[in-house]
Each structure stands twice: as C-alpha cells, then as structure tokens.
Design a protein around this motif. Sequence first.
Motif, PDB file in Angstrom:
ATOM      1  N   SER A 412       0.845  -1.189   0.000  1.00 20.80           N
ATOM      2  CA  SER A 412       0.000   0.000   0.000  1.00 20.80           C
ATOM      3  C   SER A 412       0.889   1.250   0.000  1.00 20.80           C
ATOM      4  CB  SER A 412      -0.893  -0.029   1.245  1.00 20.80           C
ATOM      5  OG  SER A 412      -1.606   1.145   1.321  1.00 20.80           O
ATOM      6  N   GLY A 414       2.649   2.183  -2.504  1.00 22.47           N
ATOM      7  CA  GLY A 414       3.812   1.946  -3.351  1.00 22.47           C
ATOM      8  C   GLY A 414       3.786   2.751  -4.641  1.00 22.47           C
ATOM      9  N   HIS A 570      -5.260  -5.761  -4.246  1.00 21.07           N
ATOM     10  CA  HIS A 570      -4.560  -6.221  -3.044  1.00 21.07           C
ATOM     11  C   HIS A 570      -4.869  -7.683  -2.786  1.00 21.07           C
ATOM     12  CE1 HIS A 570      -4.119  -1.929  -1.595  1.00 21.07           C
ATOM     13  NE2 HIS A 570      -2.917  -2.436  -1.606  1.00 21.07           N
TER      14      HIS A 570
END
Length: 639
Positions: A412, A414, A570
């Motif tokens: 997260s 990134g 994710h």
Amino acid sequence: MIGFLFHGLRGRRVLVLTAIGLTFVGVAGSVLAAFPLKWILDKIINDRDPGLPPLAPLLTALDGLAPGGPRPVSPGHSQFAVILASATVLLLLGAAEALVAFVRRSVAAFVGQDLEAALRTRVFDHLVRTPLAWHGRQRLGEVVQRLSGNISDIGKLVTDGLVDLLSGLLTLVGILVVMLAISWQFTVLSMCVVPPLFVIVACYTHHTKRASKQAARAAGRVAEVAASMIGAIAEVKVFTLERWAGRVFAERAEAQRRPALRAGRRQAEFSPLVILLLTVSNTVIVVVGAWVAAGHDFTLWLVTIPAGSLTVGTLTVFLAYSKLLYQPMRDLSKLMLQVSAAAAAVERVQEVLDQPREDQLPGGPARVLPGRARGEVAFAGVVFGYQPGEPVLRGVDLEVPVGTRLALVGLSGGGKSTMVKLLARLHEPWQGSITVDGVDTREHPLEFLRGNIGMVLQDSVLFEGSVRENLLLGRPGATEEEVVAAARQACLHDMIMELPGGYAAPVHEHGGNFSCGQRQRIAIARAILRDAPILVLDEPTASLDVEAEVEVMRAIERLTEGRTVIMISHRLAMLGHVDEIAVLDGGRIVERGTYRQLKARAGVFARLLAEQNRYATEPVELDLGDHASAHREGRVRTT
Ligand SMILES: Nc1ncnc2c1ncn2[C@@H]1O[C@H](COP(=O)(O)OP(=O)(O)OP(=O)(O)O)[C@@H](O)[C@H]1O
C-alpha cells in the motif's frame, strides 16, 4: 479591476453606456426637483415669478384658468398659475425620474446577472480543465467560494455600482453646481459639513469592512463544519457524537457572532452620527438664512452675506439640498465596501483564470490519430513524485501488449494508483515516458488519450440525475438498446427494473441511494458503453462484501474481454485469471510472471501472499479456472 471589468463587459458595453446616460437624466431630475418649491414660496412671499422663459407660455395659459380671470398687469403671473406650473414640473420631473430609475435598474441588473453567469461558466470551464496537481493544492471550499461568492461580489458591484456609484457622484456634483449658481456664500457655509462627514465615512467604512471580513471568514467556517457534520450524519449518530458535534458547531457559531455584532454596532453608530452632523449644519443654515432673508447682514471672518441676498425660497432649496447630500454620501460609503470586496474577488477569480489549462501544457505536437487506439501500453524509465525530491516511482519499466490482462500489485502506498494516473496524463512524469500504441502520451491529444482509457475505481462516483443519465456518461448519445445491453452485461438490468421509474429512477448526491456494489456495477456499465481498448481497474471490489464482489467480478469478466487491462488489486489470491502479474516495490517493477510462476519464485509476490494468508483461518487455495464459480462455492475468501 477596471481592466478585468472592461474585458468582462465586452458585448454588453452599449447597455452599460445606456445605463450611464440614463443615470445623468435621473440625477438631473432629482437635483432639479427642489426648484418648484422655491418658485411657489418666492411667488407667495415676494410675488416673484419663476423667471424661466420656457415656462412663460404655460404660465400665461394657466393665468386664464385662475379664479377671477387673467391678471390685468403684465408681466407678473397669478399665484394660481405659478403653483399649478410648479406642480406640473414637479410631477413631470418625478415621473421622468421614476421611469429612468426603472429602466436604469433593469439594465444594470441585467448586465450584472449576465456578467455573473458568463463569468461563472467561464471560470468553471477553466477549473475542470486545470491540472489535477493544482486541484490537489486547493481546499474544496475555497474553490467553490471563488466560483460562487466571489463572482457574486463582482456582479453586485456591476449592478449596484452602475446605479449607485455614478448617480451618487453625479448627484453630489449636481447639487454643488446648483448651489453655487444660487449663492456661493451659502454654498461655502453648507459645505463646512463635508470634511467632518468625509472623516466619519472613511473611519466607519474602514472599521465596518474589517469586522465584515472577519464575520464572512467565520461564516465560511460555520458552513464548513455544518456541511461536514451533516455530510457524515450516519457516523455522527452511530458513534453518538451529537453532543460533540453540537459543541463544535456552537463554538464556530459564537466565533461568527462576535465580529458580526461588531460590524452591526459600527453600522448602528454611523447613521446617528451623520444625522447629528447634518442637523447641526441645517440648523446653522436655517438660522443664518432666516437672519439674512429678514433683511440683516451676516459676516463670518472674511465672508459677508448681504441682507436680502437670499429669499425664503432659496433657503428652502438649500435645506432640501443639504438633506439630499446625505443619501449619495451613504450610498458611496456602502459602495466603498462593495468595491473592496469586488477588488479582492477579481484577484481570486483571476488567479484561477491564470492557471494554465491541461490542453495548454507544454508537450509535443498533437498528432492526429485514428479514433480508436489498439491498446498497447508501455512505461519506460518513469520517475515521478508529488513532492520535489521525493520520488514515488523511481524508474518504472513495464510493457503491456494489446489485449493483455495485467495485474499490478505491491505494498500500500507503493505508487500503483500513481502509475495509472500518469497513464491518463493526470500528472506529468519527471523523467521517462509513457506510450500508447508506441506514441508518447504527451503527443496524443488529451481527448483521444482519455477517450481510449476506461476506468473503474475503488469507489465509483455517481452524479445527481437519473440512472439513465449516469449510464450515458459512458457514451453520450448511446441508444436506449445500447444502454440496456450494457446494463445487462453489468448484471444491473434486473436491479434497475425493480427501481421505481426504472432507468429514470433518480440518483441522489454522490449516489447515496445506491449500495457500493450497485455503484460499481453502474460504473462498469458505463465502461462497457465507453468501449475503450484500454481498461484500468483500481481495486473495483475492495469495498464490497463477498456477494456483491461476485456480482461485480462477473460483470468485470465480461468487460475485460478483448481489452488491454491494468488491474490493481490487493487480493492476491484472486489473480489467477489474469495473464500476467507485475509487482511494484521501491518505486520499480521488480517481478513479472503468472500467478503460479511468482508464487513459486519465493520473491516479493510470494512474501506478500504469505503475509495475506497468515490471517486466514485456513490457507486460500485458488481455483485458477472459473473465478466467479470459486466465489459461488465459497472456496475463495477475502482477506
Ligand atoms: N495527490 C497526492 N499528493 C501528495 N501525495 C500523494 C498524492 N497521491 C498519492 N500520494 C502519495 O504517493 C504515494 C503513492 O500513492 P498511491 O496512491 O499511488 O499508492 P498505491 O500503491 O495505489 O496505494 P494503495 O494500494 O494504498 O491504494 C503515497 O505515499 C501517497 O501518500
């Protein structure tokens, strides 16, 4: 500000000139209206005729109607004729002034409103084309205030300024000229009131303006807190925050009350002070005037007003004029506030208009391409960050061939969403290039580039209107059949038909009357209608429960067929159905491969997957075949 208004009034200048011309006529009417009273008084007390040649025929005609017949001795006219002629002139002047006031105010209101509407549209048009980076630095309330309150201030100045500023100034000058023509000595006496009056007006304008500004700022903060509390009313109730919300609001309201009260007090003090000053001035004029009219000399320092140089009629005119002075003075002081508010508003609006538009950003020449791209995407050495010296992406290289379904994963924060924003040219890379069909995105016309990218984001936005209107945003002009077909593909049609009104059912602000899953499926139907060759899916199922997710995934599977897809997710365990996975780490793409390859490699992806599975009650075993059926059978769980 004058340049801004002059430019803004282009196309309306004839109307403005008309309003100015009418103001001259109106002011002349109000300034001359005191004369008929003077004629009557002079006639009754001194048997003096008005002495205006244009009035002579009227007076002679009226003499004939006087009780007792025409006067034998010429050139004097009867009292009856002078009274009636004065009344006629008074009525005519009043009627002309009323008519002119109506036309003038209508023209001014039209010009003001017209300018406001045009300016608002122009600024809004500019705002939606201003780069995202600029919007990111602004507060939403601030931007809205520029568009609403500030432009209203400019419109108000044009509407009131055209009427009040000009007529105020002209009235003052007109009164002065007439008074000087009647008696310069009395004019000097009357004007003694102007310097102190000016000081009072200047002082109070300054103080009232400061207090009003503070009150306006505080009012903005009250509105801000009210909007955020009412906007999150469900949270306020669920967390029993009513008392806290009430306290925060009361504090803001109190902070607004104090400066507003100060501004009100200043305004309350202002009028009585002006009235007192004018009363003193009037009393002096009455006393001195009566003394002189009664046949006495009056001397003050170097000025002597000789006995009998003033009639009772002239005295009355002077008194009427000194009262007339008050209104333009007040109008002008009120206008000073408007002028300063509008000057500040012009600056704030100009700041927006000075921002370069996205389509004016420096870049290569706009190459005209066919209406539809093939859909090949490539990032080469892309470096980008939001703050200078803090890159988020540090050299991203990634090719996505036509028709490939690629999943972009990583920690997260990134920079995954940042990559797709760069693809749509919402920001410009610091270094490197992004190409679509081998052409740098900076060389594509913006409309072509964005028209070829469909997006479904984590939480899709619906706009107020009907369901049909929201779907049509995907492709304005699509036929009813196409809209229904898209809704069917997005597993949405049955749900829409159950709504009262079906496709005409209303959508409330932000789509508040639809669930998250329904909003996502509407966004997918929009994307189907858009039919773009490149599709970006930024966690479209992240905020959904399992059942809604199954529906949305089924819709997405149909949407992705035959397109180049970049899907941010994710939920690593769900990525078996994509062609390739790219792992973003440390601002670079560090791994690429299929789900099985990356899982087997024991690199960043395998580590992320293990992390996610750590909290699962049983390890997730992914069915690499039909993803949706895996959901239906409950074999795939979300983390
Ligand atoms: N408008 C912005 N202004 C300043 N910084 C930003 C902005 N948008 C994102 N960032 C920062 O840039 C970094 C990357 O954000 P980005 O949203 O691209 O990450 P992500 O990988 O998509 O995260 P997630 O998976 O949590 O959505 C984050 O540190 C974020 O705080």
